[in-house]
Write a protein that holds these residues in place. Structure first.
Motif, PDB file in Angstrom:
ATOM      1  N   CYS A  20       2.285   3.989   2.934  1.00 40.20           N
ATOM      2  CA  CYS A  20       1.466   5.066   2.936  1.00 40.20           C
ATOM      3  C   CYS A  20       2.510   4.636   0.797  1.00 40.20           C
ATOM      4  N   LYS A 127      -1.202   3.484  15.202  1.00 40.91           N
ATOM      5  CA  LYS A 127      -1.303   4.551  15.588  1.00 40.91           C
ATOM      6  C   LYS A 127       0.419   4.946  15.093  1.00 40.91           C
ATOM      7  N   GLU A 130      -0.054   5.814  11.160  1.00 34.80           N
ATOM      8  CA  GLU A 130      -0.313   6.874  11.167  1.00 34.80           C
ATOM      9  C   GLU A 130       0.083   7.921  11.367  1.00 34.80           C
ATOM     10  N   GLU A 131       0.765   8.404  12.046  1.00 33.13           N
ATOM     11  CA  GLU A 131       2.085   9.754  12.589  1.00 33.13           C
ATOM     12  C   GLU A 131       2.746   9.359  11.149  1.00 33.13           C
ATOM     13  N   LYS A 133       2.552   8.868   7.931  1.00 33.44           N
ATOM     14  CA  LYS A 133       1.729   8.668   6.872  1.00 33.44           C
ATOM     15  C   LYS A 133       1.171  10.195   7.133  1.00 33.44           C
ATOM     16  N   LYS A 134       0.659  10.009   8.018  1.00 32.18           N
ATOM     17  CA  LYS A 134       0.520  11.963   8.187  1.00 32.18           C
ATOM     18  C   LYS A 134       1.847  12.736   8.157  1.00 32.18           C
TER      19      LYS A 134
END
Length: 138
Positions: A20, A127, A130-131, A133-134
């Motif tokens: 990100c 995965k 995404e972890e 980034k979230k």
């Protein structure tokens, strides 16, 4: 700051994937599944050292390093967080933030050159991106 669009040097773009963008830095996942490991790169060209940033950007960089350190700690529960801005191989300013676990392959020595990277498989890499980034963006 250069008027050219921000770009990563090839050494930083290699073996990393963008997670990100924060206010100052782009966050990259280092493609080594051995450690939870991100690399922060301030989105300004022609930076080599932290002191090349303006003072407000130096403070923002520290804030972003702390955010990444805390989030990796919360997500992956390493025993120790390592933060380093070495830059011997790539002169573009970048900061490594990685979690170390007692007994990992390089423990207690430095990770650089200790062993070849173990790349993520594509599913696990997606995965992990995404972890993180979230966690960073909410």
């Amino acid at each position: 700051m250069s008027s050219l669009a921000f770009s990563l040097l090839p050494q930083l773009a290699s073996n990393k994937v963008e997670v990100c963008k924060l206010e100052l830095c782009v966050v990259l996942l280092n493609d080594d599944s051995t450690y939870p490991w991100v690399v922060l790169v301030p989105q300004q060209n022609d930076l080599r050292e932290m002191h090349d940033l303006s003072e407000p950007h130096q403070l923002l960089l520290m804030k972003e390093i702390n955010l990444c350190s805390k989030k990796l700690q919360e997500l992956y529960k390493p025993d120790k967080m390592n933060v380093a801005a070495i830059g011997c191989v790539c002169p573009q300013l970048h900061i490594h933030v990685l979690g170390r676990t007692e007994g990992d392959r390089a423990w207690p020595g430095p990770v650089w050159g200790a062993h070849p990277a173990t790349p993520y498989d594509e599913e696990t890499k997606a995965k992990r991106v995404e972890e993180i980034k979230k966690a960073l963006l909410g």
